[in-house]
Design an enzyme around this catalytic site. Structure first.
Site, PDB file in Angstrom:
ATOM      1  N   THR A  72     -13.493   5.595   6.052  1.00 42.31           N
ATOM      2  CA  THR A  72     -13.797   4.902   4.754  1.00 42.31           C
ATOM      3  C   THR A  72     -13.965   3.429   5.217  1.00 42.31           C
ATOM      4  O   THR A  72     -13.459   2.966   6.305  1.00 42.31           O
ATOM      5  CB  THR A  72     -12.912   5.114   3.789  1.00 42.31           C
TER       6      THR A  72
ATOM      7  N   LYS B  26       1.225   4.028  -3.030  1.00 43.53           N
ATOM      8  CA  LYS B  26       0.929   5.451  -2.876  1.00 43.53           C
ATOM      9  C   LYS B  26       2.068   6.323  -2.916  1.00 43.53           C
ATOM     10  O   LYS B  26       1.858   7.307  -3.695  1.00 43.53           O
ATOM     11  CB  LYS B  26       0.384   5.704  -1.476  1.00 43.53           C
TER      12      LYS B  26
ATOM     13  N   TYR C 263       0.919  -1.089   0.041  1.00 42.86           N
ATOM     14  CA  TYR C 263      -0.128  -0.001  -0.078  1.00 42.86           C
ATOM     15  C   TYR C 263       0.775   1.228  -0.129  1.00 42.86           C
ATOM     16  O   TYR C 263       0.648   2.123  -0.724  1.00 42.86           O
ATOM     17  CB  TYR C 263      -1.121  -0.030   1.369  1.00 42.86           C
TER      18      TYR C 263
ATOM     19  N   VAL D 158      -9.265   9.515   6.628  1.00 45.38           N
ATOM     20  CA  VAL D 158     -10.794   9.499   6.579  1.00 45.38           C
ATOM     21  C   VAL D 158     -11.301   8.171   6.918  1.00 45.38           C
ATOM     22  O   VAL D 158     -11.056   6.998   6.642  1.00 45.38           O
ATOM     23  CB  VAL D 158     -11.162   9.809   5.171  1.00 45.38           C
TER      24      VAL D 158
END
Length: 90
Positions: free
Chosen positions: A54, A23, A19, A52
């Site tokens: 999510t 990014k 990840y 956030v």
């Protein structure tokens, strides 16, 4: 052009190698595009909205801390109400 970035592009998280790497790669693409498109008066920007709340965050908070040692930090962000809502950052 607006690039939505992530803190994971700048800070390594144990257990999040793929990840963080993806990014960071997207962050470099944004930086290169900004330079390449500038002569054409095309503006390229980037924002990093913070953590956030999510569906991905829901999954993160259920990970095994053996594989994701930073799990307590993300659980505490939720418990303390420090996650941004998707509506607010939109």
């Amino acid at each position: 052009v607006l690039h939505i970035s992530s803190g994971a592009s700048q800070k390594p998280y144990r257990g999040w190698g793929p990840y963080c790497t993806s990014k960071a790669g997207l962050n470099m693409i944004y930086r290169v595009l900004r330079e390449e498109l500038q002569p054409y008066n095309i503006h390229v920007g980037s924002v990093r909205p913070g953590v956030v709340d999510t569906p991905m965050q829901d999954q993160v908070r259920t990970c095994d801390s053996k594989y994701f040692p930073d799990l307590p930090r993300f659980q505490t962000l939720k418990e303390d109400g420090k996650l941004e809502s998707p509506e607010k950052v939109a």
